[in-house]
Design a protein around this motif. Structure first.
Motif, PDB file in Angstrom:
ATOM      1  N   VAL A   8       0.839  -1.199   0.000  1.00  0.00           N
ATOM      2  CA  VAL A   8       0.000   0.000   0.000  1.00  0.00           C
ATOM      3  C   VAL A   8       0.873   1.247   0.000  1.00  0.00           C
ATOM      4  O   VAL A   8       0.615   2.208  -0.750  1.00  0.00           O
ATOM      5  CB  VAL A   8      -0.950  -0.013   1.210  1.00  0.00           C
ATOM      6  CG1 VAL A   8      -1.657   1.330   1.357  1.00  0.00           C
ATOM      7  CG2 VAL A   8      -1.984  -1.127   1.063  1.00  0.00           C
ATOM      8  N   LEU A  12       1.071   4.271  -3.157  1.00  0.00           N
ATOM      9  CA  LEU A  12       0.445   5.554  -2.894  1.00  0.00           C
ATOM     10  C   LEU A  12       0.542   6.448  -4.128  1.00  0.00           C
ATOM     11  O   LEU A  12       1.598   6.588  -4.741  1.00  0.00           O
ATOM     12  CB  LEU A  12       1.123   6.242  -1.704  1.00  0.00           C
ATOM     13  CG  LEU A  12       0.859   5.626  -0.327  1.00  0.00           C
ATOM     14  CD1 LEU A  12       1.671   6.332   0.744  1.00  0.00           C
ATOM     15  CD2 LEU A  12      -0.622   5.667   0.017  1.00  0.00           C
ATOM     16  N   THR A  21      -7.251  -2.798  -2.070  1.00  0.00           N
ATOM     17  CA  THR A  21      -8.418  -2.025  -1.637  1.00  0.00           C
ATOM     18  C   THR A  21      -9.140  -2.733  -0.503  1.00  0.00           C
ATOM     19  O   THR A  21      -9.554  -2.101   0.485  1.00  0.00           O
ATOM     20  CB  THR A  21      -9.366  -1.810  -2.825  1.00  0.00           C
ATOM     21  OG1 THR A  21      -8.664  -1.149  -3.883  1.00  0.00           O
ATOM     22  CG2 THR A  21     -10.559  -0.955  -2.405  1.00  0.00           C
ATOM     23  N   VAL A  24      -7.018  -2.301   2.690  1.00  0.00           N
ATOM     24  CA  VAL A  24      -7.144  -0.968   3.290  1.00  0.00           C
ATOM     25  C   VAL A  24      -8.453  -0.844   4.059  1.00  0.00           C
ATOM     26  O   VAL A  24      -8.507  -0.229   5.133  1.00  0.00           O
ATOM     27  CB  VAL A  24      -7.030   0.112   2.198  1.00  0.00           C
ATOM     28  CG1 VAL A  24      -7.383   1.489   2.758  1.00  0.00           C
ATOM     29  CG2 VAL A  24      -5.624   0.130   1.613  1.00  0.00           C
ATOM     30  N   CYS A  30      -3.474   1.486   7.528  1.00  0.00           N
ATOM     31  CA  CYS A  30      -3.459   1.838   6.107  1.00  0.00           C
ATOM     32  C   CYS A  30      -4.522   2.876   5.783  1.00  0.00           C
ATOM     33  O   CYS A  30      -4.331   3.727   4.904  1.00  0.00           O
ATOM     34  CB  CYS A  30      -3.666   0.591   5.244  1.00  0.00           C
ATOM     35  SG  CYS A  30      -2.224  -0.506   5.212  1.00  0.00           S
ATOM     36  N   GLN A  31      -5.646   2.833   6.496  1.00  0.00           N
ATOM     37  CA  GLN A  31      -6.669   3.861   6.293  1.00  0.00           C
ATOM     38  C   GLN A  31      -6.142   5.240   6.688  1.00  0.00           C
ATOM     39  O   GLN A  31      -6.363   6.234   5.986  1.00  0.00           O
ATOM     40  CB  GLN A  31      -7.914   3.528   7.106  1.00  0.00           C
ATOM     41  CG  GLN A  31      -8.681   2.308   6.587  1.00  0.00           C
ATOM     42  CD  GLN A  31      -9.831   1.917   7.493  1.00  0.00           C
ATOM     43  OE1 GLN A  31     -10.170   2.636   8.449  1.00  0.00           O
ATOM     44  NE2 GLN A  31     -10.452   0.774   7.205  1.00  0.00           N
ATOM     45  N   THR A  34      -3.432   6.215   3.923  1.00  0.00           N
ATOM     46  CA  THR A  34      -4.000   6.635   2.641  1.00  0.00           C
ATOM     47  C   THR A  34      -4.823   7.908   2.795  1.00  0.00           C
ATOM     48  O   THR A  34      -4.852   8.745   1.889  1.00  0.00           O
ATOM     49  CB  THR A  34      -4.879   5.520   2.065  1.00  0.00           C
ATOM     50  OG1 THR A  34      -5.866   5.117   3.039  1.00  0.00           O
ATOM     51  CG2 THR A  34      -4.027   4.301   1.701  1.00  0.00           C
ATOM     52  N   ASP A  38      -4.117  11.217   0.705  1.00  0.00           N
ATOM     53  CA  ASP A  38      -5.152  11.844  -0.115  1.00  0.00           C
ATOM     54  C   ASP A  38      -5.300  13.318   0.232  1.00  0.00           C
ATOM     55  O   ASP A  38      -5.471  14.170  -0.655  1.00  0.00           O
ATOM     56  CB  ASP A  38      -6.484  11.118   0.065  1.00  0.00           C
ATOM     57  CG  ASP A  38      -6.464   9.723  -0.554  1.00  0.00           C
ATOM     58  OD1 ASP A  38      -7.302   8.893  -0.153  1.00  0.00           O
ATOM     59  OD2 ASP A  38      -5.605   9.478  -1.429  1.00  0.00           O
TER      60      ASP A  38
END
Length: 270
Positions: A8, A12, A21, A24, A30-31, A34, A38
């Motif tokens: 992951v 990125l 996916t 995550v 990982c949430q 990410t 973002d």
């Protein structure tokens, strides 16, 4: 941090594949990672579009924040598990399952009246030893990280060698009708191989799918049933050995490859 978390981090900025996916969605770390990326990416996009109005040094500040989040994530993961478990622990577990299943199956068949070859000889013992070697070597090739590729010629040579040894070591005697004896041995081999095959598939899902590795592991797992038949089956004709012993052995190995291909991969470690 498991291998999927590492993938992951490496992905990125790109579109994540389906398996990442799903990872995550179930991983809080990982949430957070990410989500921070973002937000950083959105901030950088806004900064790029309004570059003339942006104050100098904003990009550097956002980048430093993202790097701090990634560094904190890496340090926390290393603190939880500073050292990965050795690869041979899975190998020992699998060999233990094979040995336990073989011992229980051998004992149950003995109590059930399976008498074994009436002319047991050194040749039969040599074939049994060969099957033990295939069992250990197949499991080793499936899980060792020292070889990223398994030599196909070695697997083919092992299959041909075992097949020839089993048939040539047969006594030639046929005490029951062929169909009845074949069905009995096929059913026994399927029953004995169920547990070793299930454990093998669980362990194979901890690394990336490789057809030859899965085939080697399947041959090792199905060798448990083939070994018991070699020791306890009284039939020794070539046709019985071919259809009742070797055919299910190869079919179960092929089934291992098919099932492993269909099952999801939980880790992409080598």
């Amino acid at each position: 941090m498991n291998p999927e978390c590492s993938r992951v981090m490496d992905s990125l900025g790109d579109v994540l594949p389906q398996e990442l996916t799903s990872h995550v969605a179930s991983c809080e770390d990982c949430q957070a990672l990410t989500g921070s990326f973002d937000q950083l990416n959105a901030s950088l996009s806004v900064t790029t579009m309004t570059l003339e109005a942006a104050a100098p040094g904003d990009d550097d500040g956002q980048t430093a924040t993202s790097l701090a989040v990634a560094r904190r994530f890496a340090l926390e993961t290393l603190a939880k598990q500073p050292q990965a478990s050795p690869w041979w622990s899975e190998l020992l577990l699998l060999l233990g399952v094979h040995a336990a299943t073989g011992g229980v199956g051998f004992a149950l068949l003995t109590l059930n009246g399976w008498t074994g070859h009436k002319d047991a000889s050194v040749t039969g013992a040599a074939v049994a030893l060969l099957l033990l070697v295939v069992m250990g070597a197949g499991a080793y090739l499936a899980f060792t990280p020292r070889r990223r590729t398994v030599p196909g010629w070695a697997v083919a040579l092992a299959v041909l060698g075992v097949g020839a040894a089993v048939v040539l070591a047969g006594s030639g005697q046929q005490t029951r009708p062929l169909l009845a004896s074949v069905l009995g041995c096929v059913g026994m081999e399927l029953a004995v191989t169920t547990v070793p095959l299930a454990v093998t598939l669980v362990l194979l899902c901890r690394s990336a799918f490789h057809p030859l590795r899965a085939l080697a592991a399947g041959l090792a797992a199905s060798s448990v049933g083939l070994l018991i038949l070699q020791l306890r089956c009284a039939e020794g004709s070539a046709s019985h050995l071919l259809w009742g012993h070797l055919t299910p052995w190869l079919a179960l190995a092929g089934l291992t490859v098919l099932l492993r291909r269909l099952l999801p991969t939980r880790s992409y470690a080598p």
